[in-house]
Design a protein around this motif. Structure first.
Motif, PDB file in Angstrom:
ATOM      1  N   ARG A  20       0.832  -1.210   0.000  1.00 12.38           N
ATOM      2  CA  ARG A  20       0.000   0.000   0.000  1.00 12.38           C
ATOM      3  C   ARG A  20       0.870   1.265   0.000  1.00 12.38           C
ATOM      4  NH1 ARG A  20      -4.532   1.449   4.573  1.00 12.38           N
ATOM      5  NH2 ARG A  20      -5.141   3.429   3.674  1.00 12.38           N
ATOM      6  N   THR A  21       1.913   1.253   0.818  1.00 12.69           N
ATOM      7  CA  THR A  21       2.805   2.415   0.891  1.00 12.69           C
ATOM      8  C   THR A  21       3.521   2.628  -0.433  1.00 12.69           C
ATOM      9  OG1 THR A  21       3.096   2.161   3.271  1.00 12.69           O
ATOM     10  CG2 THR A  21       4.814   3.375   2.093  1.00 12.69           C
ATOM     11  N   ILE A  22       4.018   1.555  -1.025  1.00 14.49           N
ATOM     12  CA  ILE A  22       4.709   1.673  -2.317  1.00 14.49           C
ATOM     13  C   ILE A  22       3.752   2.219  -3.371  1.00 14.49           C
ATOM     14  CG2 ILE A  22       5.846   0.382  -4.174  1.00 14.49           C
ATOM     15  CD1 ILE A  22       6.920  -1.506  -1.912  1.00 14.49           C
ATOM     16  N   ARG A  23       2.522   1.716  -3.385  1.00 12.68           N
ATOM     17  CA  ARG A  23       1.527   2.215  -4.352  1.00 12.68           C
ATOM     18  C   ARG A  23       1.219   3.695  -4.095  1.00 12.68           C
ATOM     19  NH1 ARG A  23      -1.259  -3.080  -3.274  1.00 12.68           N
ATOM     20  NH2 ARG A  23      -0.547  -4.432  -4.961  1.00 12.68           N
ATOM     21  N   HIS A  24       1.167   4.077  -2.816  1.00 15.85           N
ATOM     22  CA  HIS A  24       0.928   5.490  -2.471  1.00 15.85           C
ATOM     23  C   HIS A  24       2.058   6.368  -3.014  1.00 15.85           C
ATOM     24  CE1 HIS A  24      -0.173   9.079  -0.272  1.00 15.85           C
ATOM     25  NE2 HIS A  24       1.019   9.100   0.284  1.00 15.85           N
ATOM     26  N   TYR A  25       3.298   5.918  -2.851  1.00 18.12           N
ATOM     27  CA  TYR A  25       4.418   6.691  -3.368  1.00 18.12           C
ATOM     28  C   TYR A  25       4.376   6.762  -4.888  1.00 18.12           C
ATOM     29  CZ  TYR A  25       6.383   6.633   1.362  1.00 18.12           C
ATOM     30  OH  TYR A  25       6.583   6.804   2.702  1.00 18.12           O
ATOM     31  N   GLU A  26       3.837   5.738  -5.527  1.00 16.72           N
ATOM     32  CA  GLU A  26       3.663   5.791  -6.985  1.00 16.72           C
ATOM     33  C   GLU A  26       2.591   6.820  -7.333  1.00 16.72           C
ATOM     34  OE1 GLU A  26       2.198   3.135 -10.805  1.00 16.72           O
ATOM     35  OE2 GLU A  26       2.541   2.102  -8.897  1.00 16.72           O
ATOM     36  N   GLU A  27       1.463   6.783  -6.620  1.00 18.08           N
ATOM     37  CA  GLU A  27       0.365   7.721  -6.880  1.00 18.08           C
ATOM     38  C   GLU A  27       0.807   9.170  -6.712  1.00 18.08           C
ATOM     39  OE1 GLU A  27      -2.696   6.446  -4.195  1.00 18.08           O
ATOM     40  OE2 GLU A  27      -2.924   4.522  -5.238  1.00 18.08           O
ATOM     41  N   THR A  28       1.713   9.418  -5.764  1.00 19.31           N
ATOM     42  CA  THR A  28       2.182  10.788  -5.525  1.00 19.31           C
ATOM     43  C   THR A  28       3.349  11.171  -6.439  1.00 19.31           C
ATOM     44  OG1 THR A  28       3.649  10.057  -3.753  1.00 19.31           O
ATOM     45  CG2 THR A  28       1.436  10.772  -3.114  1.00 19.31           C
ATOM     46  N   GLY A  29       3.797  10.222  -7.267  1.00 17.29           N
ATOM     47  CA  GLY A  29       4.850  10.520  -8.227  1.00 17.29           C
ATOM     48  C   GLY A  29       6.264  10.421  -7.688  1.00 17.29           C
ATOM     49  N   LEU A  30       6.430   9.907  -6.469  1.00 13.79           N
ATOM     50  CA  LEU A  30       7.775   9.800  -5.900  1.00 13.79           C
ATOM     51  C   LEU A  30       8.573   8.669  -6.532  1.00 13.79           C
ATOM     52  CD1 LEU A  30       7.142  10.451  -2.110  1.00 13.79           C
ATOM     53  CD2 LEU A  30       8.338  11.926  -3.722  1.00 13.79           C
ATOM     54  N   VAL A  31       7.900   7.570  -6.808  1.00 13.66           N
ATOM     55  CA  VAL A  31       8.558   6.404  -7.414  1.00 13.66           C
ATOM     56  C   VAL A  31       7.629   5.856  -8.487  1.00 13.66           C
ATOM     57  CG1 VAL A  31       9.445   4.074  -7.044  1.00 13.66           C
ATOM     58  CG2 VAL A  31       9.768   5.811  -5.289  1.00 13.66           C
ATOM     59  N   ILE A  32       8.121   5.800  -9.687  1.00 15.18           N
ATOM     60  CA  ILE A  32       7.349   5.241 -10.789  1.00 15.18           C
ATOM     61  C   ILE A  32       8.018   3.943 -11.202  1.00 15.18           C
ATOM     62  CG2 ILE A  32       6.476   5.639 -13.130  1.00 15.18           C
ATOM     63  CD1 ILE A  32       5.410   7.634 -11.029  1.00 15.18           C
ATOM     64  N   PRO A  33       7.266   2.842 -11.243  1.00 20.81           N
ATOM     65  CA  PRO A  33       7.887   1.577 -11.661  1.00 20.81           C
ATOM     66  C   PRO A  33       8.577   1.736 -13.013  1.00 20.81           C
ATOM     67  CG  PRO A  33       5.623   1.219 -10.931  1.00 20.81           C
ATOM     68  CD  PRO A  33       5.836   2.699 -10.995  1.00 20.81           C
ATOM     69  N   SER A  34       9.729   1.103 -13.144  1.00 22.30           N
ATOM     70  CA  SER A  34      10.521   1.222 -14.368  1.00 22.30           C
ATOM     71  C   SER A  34       9.837   0.587 -15.563  1.00 22.30           C
ATOM     72  CB  SER A  34      11.891   0.575 -14.170  1.00 22.30           C
ATOM     73  OG  SER A  34      12.631   1.314 -13.237  1.00 22.30           O
TER      74      SER A  34
END
Length: 134
Positions: A20-34
């Protein structure tokens, strides 16, 4: 999919962050899966794991998502293969220096809080110690 990519479960295990945290960081644009698998699963590279580790280390120090974004932008610029002039490199280093100073201050504050918490726990242990009878 090559061995250089990991699915989110492996990334969660390596970073000790929840899915959930990783997905949240993706939603906020901090980490985008390669990348994405053919089935649409998120695929992460070592650089993505490194970004998540930076975020994980900033979080307990009270940095906001915006501050995390600012630091990652600066480190991305420094880590890029782009040739930076001396002035551009110095400009990119400034926020890193500022964050290092803030981190050092917050670590000092946490050490003070920890010392107080340890003193409190010791006081409680003293109250729990058996009282010798005379």
């Amino acid at each position: 999919m090559g061995s250089e990519h990991m699915q989110i479960g492996e990334v969660a295990a390596r970073t000790e962050l929840s899915l959930r945290t990783i997905r949240h960081y993706e939603e906020t644009g901090l980490v985008i899966p390669s990348a994405r698998s053919q089935g649409g699963f998120r695929l992460y590279a070592e650089t993505d794991v490194a970004r998540l580790m930076v975020i994980r280390r900033m979080k307990p120090l009270g940095f906001t998502l915006e501050q995390m974004r600012d630091l990652l932008a600066a480190t991305d610029r420094l880590d890029s293969r782009e040739e930076l002039s001396v002035e551009e490199r110095e400009e990119a280093l400034k926020p890193v220096r500022d964050f290092e100073q803030l981190a050092a201050e917050r670590v000092a504050d946490l050490r003070t809080q920890l010392a107080r918490a340890e003193e409190f726990a010791a006081t409680l242990r003293e109250h729990l110690a058996p009282v010798p009878h005379s």
